[in-house]
Design a protein around this motif. Sequence first.
Motif, short mmCIF file in Angstrom:
data_model
loop_
_atom_site.label_atom_id
_atom_site.label_comp_id
_atom_site.label_asym_id
_atom_site.label_seq_id
_atom_site.Cartn_x
_atom_site.Cartn_y
_atom_site.Cartn_z
N ARG A 120 -15.36 2.32 2.26
CA ARG A 120 -14.35 1.40 2.80
C ARG A 120 -14.14 0.23 1.85
NH1 ARG A 120 -12.86 2.92 7.74
NH2 ARG A 120 -14.33 4.07 9.07
N GLY A 121 -15.25 -0.22 1.22
CA GLY A 121 -15.11 -1.31 0.25
C GLY A 121 -14.28 -0.90 -0.95
N MET A 129 0.84 -1.19 0.00
CA MET A 129 0.00 0.00 0.00
C MET A 129 0.88 1.25 0.00
SD MET A 129 -3.19 -0.86 2.52
CE MET A 129 -4.29 -2.21 2.13
N GLU A 157 -19.61 2.63 4.54
CA GLU A 157 -19.36 1.22 4.25
C GLU A 157 -18.96 1.03 2.79
OE1 GLU A 157 -21.81 -3.03 4.47
OE2 GLU A 157 -22.62 -1.23 5.43
N ASP A 168 -5.90 4.94 1.73
CA ASP A 168 -5.05 4.34 0.69
C ASP A 168 -5.44 4.87 -0.69
OD1 ASP A 168 -3.70 2.63 2.58
OD2 ASP A 168 -5.54 1.46 2.66
N ALA A 192 -10.95 6.57 3.36
CA ALA A 192 -10.22 5.83 2.31
C ALA A 192 -8.80 6.38 2.17
CB ALA A 192 -10.97 5.94 0.98
N ASN A 250 -11.99 1.40 -0.92
CA ASN A 250 -10.61 1.55 -0.44
C ASN A 250 -9.90 0.20 -0.34
OD1 ASN A 250 -8.52 3.38 0.73
ND2 ASN A 250 -8.81 2.04 2.51
N GLN A 251 -10.63 -0.80 0.17
CA GLN A 251 -10.04 -2.14 0.31
C GLN A 251 -9.71 -2.75 -1.05
OE1 GLN A 251 -12.87 -4.30 2.68
NE2 GLN A 251 -12.35 -3.20 4.56
N ALA A 252 -10.51 -2.38 -2.06
CA ALA A 252 -10.29 -2.94 -3.42
C ALA A 252 -9.40 -2.03 -4.26
CB ALA A 252 -11.64 -3.13 -4.11
N ARG A 253 -8.68 -1.13 -3.64
CA ARG A 253 -7.89 -0.12 -4.35
C ARG A 253 -6.97 -0.72 -5.40
NH1 ARG A 253 -2.59 1.29 -3.65
NH2 ARG A 253 -1.96 3.43 -4.19
#
Length: 761
Positions: free
Chosen positions: A82-83, A1, A79, A117, A115, A85-88
């Motif tokens: 965040r999803g 990251m 929510e 990242d 987010a 961001n996690q799948a960036r």
Amino acid sequence: MSPKAEPGPSLLVTVGELGERLGQALTLIDWRAVVAIVIAPPGLRQQAEEACTQALEGARIAASQVVRWSVLRDETGEEQLRGINQARDTLLRDKRLIWLLAASAADVRFLRKTAPDLTSAIDLFVELRPETENVPDWSSCREQLRALMEERHGVLDFTGLLPAHVEQRKLPLAELYQPLVELRIVQSGSGGDASGLLVLGHPGTGKTTFARHLAWVYSRGEGDPLELGAKVPLLLSLSDYGYEREHDRVRSLVDFLPGWLQAQGIAHAGSLEHHLPEVLLLLDGLDEIRAAPARRSVLVEVSTLLREGRVGGVVVTGRSFLVDELRQDEATLRIASTRPPTQDQIRRFLTKFVELRRGDAAAADDLLRRIEQDDDLGGLAQTPLMLAFMAILDELEGRLPDRRIEIYYRLGEMLVERWTRTRRLGTSTRPNERPTRADAMRVLGPLAWWTVEQGGGAVPEAALSRELERIEGLREEPAEAARRASALLELLRADTALLVPLPDRRWSFVHSSIAEYFAGVEVERDPERWSELLAAPFRAEWREIVLFCAGQLGVIEGRLESLDALVEAVLAKSRRSGRYDAKYPSLLIGLLKESPGSSRRQIDGLVDRLLELVLTMAFSPAAAFQVQNDLVMLLARAHDSVEVSLRLALQRWFRDFPDRIDWEHLMNGCPMGPLSLTELARTDPEQEAGIVALGLSLGPLVTGLCCGWFERYAIDLAPTLALWRDKADWRFRFAEWLVTNDEAARKRPFAEVAHELMIDE
């Protein structure tokens, strides 16, 4: 990251320039997705989206290769973000554009926090401006705001307390309103601003109704009760601001207000900041901001706005325990307290309430007669919220309990019964599956505690749904818990008993006191919460919960062992090292007024500690006024064992220990700062001497010695008067004159009295 980095300042561009810059970025970066943050005010959002579409068409990029997301600052939006961001890393590899559309700088802060990242390396960060600069249309914003305030606050809404099939659940505020805030009996800190007011009072005493009445009056331009001139009112719940502030979505109230207006459908909200001097800010529910530092920050912020002349006026409402948090050296707000309604006001309210509800005038007269002839009912009627509850219960059940806890119990049972008997859990539930009373109480207690911990105000629907699912998950499998939580929310939406939906997909209990009642019923059943309560019963936000719990245990359920444990914990924790504040005597007074069935020994202990706190401890001037006022009201209404204990204890104090009573601080309960007697007499030459004594110089307790309870308790004032005569301060001589003269003399102008007495300064 990638390491977190703050993007630089945004670049102001027009719609055409946005399309060019986005097209260039898509051409230069073709091996991964371009990350773009675009700040577009509401009026330019559609143009921003059109510019994006044109740039994508020019670069021959399909919609499947683009992630478009507009900032939504609620639980659902958080929510989703965040999803993303996690799948960036996946999105950067597989997509060509990640388009993040924001409406304000607050949205950008939300993006960066949620987010980190994704926003660590921004390829395009611009703020959209019109092709030709237009001054925001304040006139349109102003008129829409006035219309919103008039529509939203012109009625008292009893939805949730009255059955859904009943007519006339919303009654006109103008016809029911009774003024219960004394604007003249106020105090300021150093240099208090006449346009700022902090209204304090116990739950249900009319603080919110006062704010709503101001919003309605100023929106219609039909009066100027605060003497500020014509202002545009803006009333909002501080729980809304507190929620955004707690989640770091806004940095200041001024930052928050335009977004709040936009959410209410107000156009050109961006014009508000430059026209705040024309606005009366009405900020309701300071206690609904849970953290004390955040509450103080709000007070400091509005005080700064007032001092700098950046706002036309401010009224903040909050519960009485907050009086200790007002730092007089920081806040320029005057303090005003709610007061009980007079007999005439009680009569006018009930008569009009029954008339508007199309009820029987004879029934209204009968209810009034019972209230006026019964001291207990009369005492309950001193709280406006209780008066409304009494009218509703009498209408629906034809009977009227004479204890506060019994009224809440009957009201709670009525609401729970209505909820459980009229609806199934939801349209998706199994045949004949209805919530039982046990189901309702199992959910309502923890849910009430949760809302109180959130501040007691409105909560977002997504958060409410998650909490319902958590509660159900304590005894159900996850899938079943989710189903039941969804069904419960569906039921609440269909039949607005207990909890009611509000704008912006938020929910609240019909009144914060209802939530506190169910929390009080629940607390003893939960071993962990019960232990916490016994360990810290004087936590200010738990005051009402302690009182409801005591009443439930002693009056409703008769479980005296648990009641004794609670009262003994209060007595034990009422003694500690350090300085005391208003919440200590406030809770003791509340327990004595609640009369939950404590033993005579416990009542004597509560009375002894209460009098010791009030008579010998030094409170801040504002807190001293509140504490003394509450004590005088208790003395006027006490009966049975509480009255006996108070009478004996007061006789002992005034006979044997008048020198232990800290008269210097008691008479400083509401000081006028450095004013001399001559200056005080000149401030309002026609002001009655009795009013000056109460509001400006001697405070409620000394002034209260003129009231009926003084004679009823057979207090011997001779030792006290002898003590006062030895004091050089003019207040003591004025006090002696006050308590040795009759009511007619006390109604004379203070300037005249001061001159005749020739009180030597």
